[in-house]
Design an enzyme around this catalytic site. Structure first.
Site, PDB file in Angstrom:
ATOM      1  N   HIS A   1      -0.263   2.210  -8.159  1.00 35.38           N
ATOM      2  CA  HIS A   1      -1.140   3.387  -8.041  1.00 35.38           C
ATOM      3  C   HIS A   1      -2.419   3.235  -8.861  1.00 35.38           C
ATOM      4  O   HIS A   1      -2.987   4.229  -9.322  1.00 35.38           O
ATOM      5  CB  HIS A   1      -0.404   4.657  -8.480  1.00 35.38           C
TER       6      HIS A   1
ATOM      7  N   THR B   1      -1.636   5.577   1.984  1.00 31.83           N
ATOM      8  CA  THR B   1      -2.837   4.750   1.948  1.00 31.83           C
ATOM      9  C   THR B   1      -2.958   3.947   3.232  1.00 31.83           C
ATOM     10  O   THR B   1      -1.988   3.363   3.701  1.00 31.83           O
ATOM     11  CB  THR B   1      -2.816   3.801   0.735  1.00 31.83           C
TER      12      THR B   1
ATOM     13  N   LEU C   1       0.857  -1.170   0.000  1.00 34.21           N
ATOM     14  CA  LEU C   1       0.000   0.000   0.000  1.00 34.21           C
ATOM     15  C   LEU C   1       0.900   1.228   0.000  1.00 34.21           C
ATOM     16  O   LEU C   1       1.950   1.243   0.649  1.00 34.21           O
ATOM     17  CB  LEU C   1      -0.913   0.020   1.235  1.00 34.21           C
ATOM     18  N   ASP C   2       0.477   2.267  -0.713  1.00 34.68           N
ATOM     19  CA  ASP C   2       1.258   3.501  -0.748  1.00 34.68           C
ATOM     20  C   ASP C   2       1.445   4.041   0.663  1.00 34.68           C
ATOM     21  O   ASP C   2       0.642   3.763   1.561  1.00 34.68           O
ATOM     22  CB  ASP C   2       0.559   4.557  -1.602  1.00 34.68           C
ATOM     23  N   VAL C   3       2.451   4.869   0.827  1.00 34.89           N
ATOM     24  CA  VAL C   3       2.766   5.395   2.150  1.00 34.89           C
ATOM     25  C   VAL C   3       1.591   6.150   2.749  1.00 34.89           C
ATOM     26  O   VAL C   3       1.365   6.107   3.965  1.00 34.89           O
ATOM     27  CB  VAL C   3       4.039   6.277   2.085  1.00 34.89           C
TER      28      VAL C   3
END
Length: 239
Positions: free
Chosen positions: A185, A106, A102-104
């Protein structure tokens, strides 16, 4: 299995470190100190204590974390704290890995395991395991946003339009959508291609597991829980 090997397999350090723990009387089984590193112990149903903390033997480990914002999904984070810092060092020592990333910024449901086959099966696009996301939109959604996501949007480097499995508006700026792919993304790119932008993103579900339900009920940001066999079966709800 020898006790020192059990501790090593469960992430308590090198064999020498595990031997020292045992010889110092820091290991108990059924309340009794076992100070012989070579003692043969049955692993089936084994529950033991190390330095006063209770552990259950697990040949492979599976867990779910409610990821907060501001954590990188990396063992060697560059700009933020690493998500592995939220886990006990014993689990990190036994080399658990996240199932995807997961993105930082998110938040939400992130799975971990030291079972390579399990990670591959859940990560493989051929398995079509759905993930559910809640996106807070930068501006109120237009009438065409949901139809565009369901019909498919064109993304750079993708030969075919990328479609959401489901998409619905919960509020003018709150979108719930599900996907069965995990490209870089992808949620943010899809919503941008459909004419809006993501202000905040949260993954609420993975397969049949949902934050706030079942074993994940009450799991706060930064907390984790072991997944048992019945929980793992929910990851493939169509199976």
């Amino acid at each position: 299995m020898k006790l020192e090997r059990i501790l090593q397999a469960q992430g308590f350090g090198s064999r020498r470190q595990c031997r020292q723990l045992i010889e110092l009387g820091e290991v108990r089984i059924q309340g009794e100190i076992v100070d012989n590193p070579g003692a043969e112990i049955a692993t089936a149903g084994l529950v033991f204590e190390v330095e006063g903390e209770t552990w259950a033997y697990r040949e492979k480990t599976y867990l779910a974390l409610h990821k907060p914002a501001g954590y990188e999904c990396s063992h060697e984070p560059k700009h933020h704290r690493g998500v592995y810092s939220l886990l006990p060092h014993q689990l990190v020592e036994r080399n658990v890995q996240s199932v995807g990333r997961l993105d930082v910024d998110t938040t939400g449901l992130l799975l971990f395991s030291d079972d390579g086959g399990f990670i591959h099966n859940l990560s493989s696009p051929k398995k079509h395991v759905p993930k559910v996301y809640l996106a807070e939109l930068a501006e109120p959604a237009c009438d065409k946003l949901v139809p565009r996501l369901l019909e498919g949007v064109d993304l750079i480097d993708e030969a075919q339009p990328v479609r959401a499995l489901t998409a619905r508006l919960l509020a003018p700026t709150t979108l719930e959508m599900s996907l069965d792919l995990g490209k870089y993304h992808v949620v943010k790119r899809m919503i941008a291609a459909a004419g809006n932008h993501v202000a905040a993103l949260h993954r609420s579900g993975f397969g049949g597991l949902r934050l706030g339900e079942g074993v994940l009920a009450g799991l706060a940001e930064g907390e984790w829980v072991y997944l048992e066999a019945a929980d793992l079966q929910q990851l493939h709800p169509a199976a």
